[in-house]
Structure formats: structure tokens, C-alpha cells
Scaffold this motif. Structure first.
Motif, PDB file in Angstrom:
ATOM      1  N   LEU A  43      80.625  11.477  61.926  1.00 50.39           N
ATOM      2  CA  LEU A  43      80.373  12.464  63.086  1.00 50.39           C
ATOM      3  C   LEU A  43      80.435  11.514  64.161  1.00 50.39           C
ATOM      4  O   LEU A  43      81.212  11.885  65.189  1.00 50.39           O
ATOM      5  CB  LEU A  43      79.354  13.306  62.982  1.00 50.39           C
ATOM      6  N   MET A  47      83.360  11.294  67.099  1.00 52.24           N
ATOM      7  CA  MET A  47      82.971  11.947  68.682  1.00 52.24           C
ATOM      8  C   MET A  47      83.410  10.732  69.485  1.00 52.24           C
ATOM      9  O   MET A  47      83.406  10.968  70.913  1.00 52.24           O
ATOM     10  CB  MET A  47      81.495  12.421  68.792  1.00 52.24           C
ATOM     11  N   ALA A  62      78.314  18.249  67.272  1.00 54.10           N
ATOM     12  CA  ALA A  62      79.320  17.640  66.241  1.00 54.10           C
ATOM     13  C   ALA A  62      79.095  18.363  65.061  1.00 54.10           C
ATOM     14  O   ALA A  62      77.774  18.568  64.813  1.00 54.10           O
ATOM     15  CB  ALA A  62      79.123  16.190  66.321  1.00 54.10           C
ATOM     16  N   PRO A  70      85.621  16.363  60.914  1.00 56.96           N
ATOM     17  CA  PRO A  70      84.591  16.222  62.157  1.00 56.96           C
ATOM     18  C   PRO A  70      85.408  17.126  63.248  1.00 56.96           C
ATOM     19  O   PRO A  70      86.538  17.077  63.654  1.00 56.96           O
ATOM     20  CB  PRO A  70      84.632  15.028  62.481  1.00 56.96           C
ATOM     21  N   GLY A  72      84.114  18.388  67.484  1.00 58.23           N
ATOM     22  CA  GLY A  72      83.045  18.368  68.455  1.00 58.23           C
ATOM     23  C   GLY A  72      83.164  19.476  69.488  1.00 58.23           C
ATOM     24  O   GLY A  72      84.049  19.400  70.186  1.00 58.23           O
TER      25      GLY A  72
END
Length: 381
Positions: A43, A47, A62, A70, A72
Motif C-alpha cells: 500500500l 501511494m 489507503a 491498492p 488511496g
């Protein structure tokens, strides 16, 4: 963007609290992550905290969600404050808060923000797992304060408090309101809470709405909820995120003209309340008939002796998908009786081909049922 690794300690939570306060005042944006999560490093990489941040972002939440991809969620200080302010207005005024859910999720993070905006000092429930005696101890300083006292829980935590009784339940009863989110509150759980004298406020929302935006069926002040032609719930208001981290296409697809199109199906009732029917992807196509998993779960959950249930579709060579149910029972329950109840209420197509029992449903995140794990359990069986 500043990454805050949360390890369950009060020190880490206090560090996040200070970092978020600075971000709300225009400081560096914050990315909270769970240090115990095996996917946290993935993650963090997704990000890309070293890359320039989308303008106006104070916090990035996240998540890998149900898809495992993943994602965000970008939240501004204005959005976070709007949610906290509207929550206090609905509950009965600014007050004192106990943080009892993980702070890297939006529900927990908002507890810190609400307390910050109220000018109060939150208490923290720390350590691994949820113990009712620890809840009572953590709640003590909040309950000793004058004025409204609040906390936020997920349904599984409330069930444990009701089951165990004692000091934990006494503490729960002393709160002026307990916001119950992350998963649906069943009618049975609502009734148990009322009978025990626990004041709960079921909430519906998500990271994209800066936490709960519908309380006990009614949208918060400044929030509009409308179903589209496909019964997908769409939400507008100051509580909306402004997109997804490094995902302009996903942002453009989900956020349009001031509205966020959720993954949930729902409808508006005549009294103005919002009824959430389930996720748009929980529809099971069996023998050419579309069956709502949520509808089957509601029937099963209303049956005597059933505490909880999860319904999923499994690949089937004859039916395309077969409806199956994993049930948590409080007492001896016959699968045939459960199947008959569904058949009577929803018809033959919705009747589960298989019903199996378990001590508890697998969970992911803050109290959400892990439907992938449920499917796996049937496959393994």
C-alpha cells in the motif's frame, strides 16, 4: 506526504493525532498505515509518498478493499471537518471520544478529528484484538468527563460486549451514543442493544465520504443521497473526497458533477430514510434469475437461532452460479428450516443450495465480512 506507521500503541496513535492536527491546519499530508498488515508495504509503495500530492489533500486513506487492488482516498481538511461537524450536530453536540477501532481506517481516524475539533482529548483502546475488560478500562476517563461521551464501534465489537456483559457492557451503556459502522446493523442486534440499554446510532458511509454520512437512515446535514437508474446509491455534499491517489481515470469514473457513485444498491423510503440493499456486485445470477445476496442474508438473519449469515454465489455447471450460505447460529438450527424460510420469502431461485455453519464469519478490515474467504471455505469443503 508523511507516513505514520500504527503498531497499536498509544504512542503511535498520539503521533498520528498530532500529525493529522497539523495537516488540518495546512501542514504536511498524512498517510496512516497498519504496521501489522502484511500488505502495508505494498500500500505504501502504491501511494508513492515521495511523488507530488494532489492539491488540497490533508489525509490519504489507503485500502485494498474487496478487490485487493491498492487505492488511496484523497481527503481535504474541509471535507474531514465537515464530516466531524455534521456528526456532532446529529449526535447532540461536540463531546468526548473513545477511539476503539483502528485509526488507519476512516472510522477510527474521524474519532481523533472529532475530538480535536471539539477541543477534547480522546482516549485510546490499545493492544491487539478486542477485549471487553480493556474496553471498560479505556472508556473510564471518557465516561468521567462532563458533557456528551461518544465512541465508535463495529457490530462484532458490540456483539462481544453484549455477550460478555459485566464491566464492558456497563461502560457501553454509559455512552451517550455509540456510532456503529463498517458493516450493516441487523434488526436483531439493534433489538439486543435497545434491550440492554445501549444507545447505538447505525451509520452508513465509507472512506470516500469521510466516514459515516447517513446516520440511522437519515443523511447528515448537507449530505444528499439518491439512487440512480441502476439503484446504485449516489452521494453529494461537503463530506466527499476529491479523488483517488494517482488514479485520474478511476477518479473521473467515480466522482462526477459533485456526486460520488458508490458500489452499493439502495432506495429511498417514503419517510426520507435511505435503505441500503447491499453491494451492487452481490447479485447472484442463478439459472437466469438474479438473486440479491443481501436479501437472502436478511431472511436468514431473521430466523430464530441465527446470529449472522453470509450468502455468496459459487460457480455451478448447471445453474451458472449456486446460492450458498455460511451461517453463525446461537443454538441448534436445521439447514432445511433455513432453506424453507428463504423459499417462502424469496422463492425457489433464492433458496441456498448449500447451508453450512461456522462459529464466526471471516472478517477483513474494520468488521467487514470477507466474502472471498467465505467462497474459499466452500471451495475447500
Amino acid at each position: 506526504m508523511r507516513v505514520i506507521w500504527l503498531d497499536g500503541s498509544a504512542t503511535a496513535i498520539a503521533s498520528l493525532d498530532e500529525a493529522v492536527a497539523a495537516a488540518l491546519d495546512g501542514g504536511e499530508a498524512v498517510l496512516p498505515l497498519n504496521a501489522a498488515d502484511p500488505s502495508a508495504s505494498t500500500l505504501r509503495e502504491a501511494m508513492a509518498p515521495e511523488q507530488p500530492l494532489e492539491p488540497g489533500t490533508a489525509v490519504v486513506i489507503a485500502t485494498s478493499g474487496s478487490t485487493g487492488a491498492p487505492k488511496g482516498v484523497l481527503l481535504s481538511s474541509r471535507t474531514l471537518a465537515a464530516s466531524a461537524t455534521a456528526t456532532h450536530a446529529r449526535l447532540g453536540g461536540a463531546g468526548h471520544w473513545l477511539l476503539a477501532t483502528p485509526a488507519h481506517y476512516i472510522g477510527g481516524l474521524q474519532v481523533l478529528i472529532r475530538a480535536r475539533l471539539a477541543g477534547t482529548k480522546p482516549a485510546f483502546l490499545t493492544g491487539e484484538g478486542f477485549r471487553t475488560d480493556a474496553f471498560a478500562a479505556a472508556a473510564a476517563p471518557v465516561l468521567a468527563e462532563e458533557g456528551p461521551r461518544y465512541t465508535a464501534l463495529v457490530p462484532t465489537q458490540l456483539v462481544r460486549l453484549l455477550d460478555d456483559g459485566g464491566a464492558g457492557l456497563d461502560a457501553a451503556k454509559a455512552f451517550d451514543a455509540i456510532v456503529l459502522g463498517a458493516a450493516a446493523t441487523s434488526p436483531k442486534l439493534r433489538a439486543r442493544a435497545a434491550e440492554a440499554g445501549v444507545r447505538i446510532v447505525p451509520a452508513y458511509g465509507m472512506s470516500e465520504t469521510a466516514s459515516g454520512c447517513v446516520y440511522d437512515g437519515l443523511p447528515l446535514d448537507g449530505v444528499r443521497v439518491e439512487p440512480d437508474a441502476d439503484e446504485r446509491l449516489c452521494i453529494s455534499g461537503d463530506v466527499l473526497a476529491h479523488g483517488y491517489r494517482l488514479a485520474p481515470e478511476l477518479t473521473a469514473d467515480s466522482f462526477r458533477d459533485g456526486w460520488f457513485r458508490t458500489s452499493d444498491r439502495g432506495r429511498l423510503l417514503p419517510d426520507g430514510r435511505v435503505e441500503v440493499l447491499g453491494r451492487a456486485d452481490d447479485v447472484i445470477n442463478t439459472g437466469g434469475v438474479k438473486v440479491s445476496a443481501g436479501a437472502v442474508e436478511r431472511v436468514l438473519g431473521s430466523c430464530p437461532g441465527v446470529r449472522d449469515a453470509c450468502v455468496v454465489g459459487l460457480p455451478d455447471p448447471e445453474w451458472g452460479e449456486a446460492v450458498v450460505a455460511l451461517v453463525v447460529a446461537e443454538q441448534q438450527v436445521e439447514a432445511a428450516g433455513l432453506r424453507a424460510a428463504v423459499r417462502t420469502e424469496l422463492g425457489t431461485a433464492a433458496t441456498p443450495k448449500r447451508v453450512e455453519f461456522t462459529a464466526e464469519l471471516p472478517l477483513r478490515g474494520p468488521g467487514k465480512i470477507d466474502r472471498a474467504a467465505v467462497r474459499t471455505s466452500f471451495g475447500a469443503g
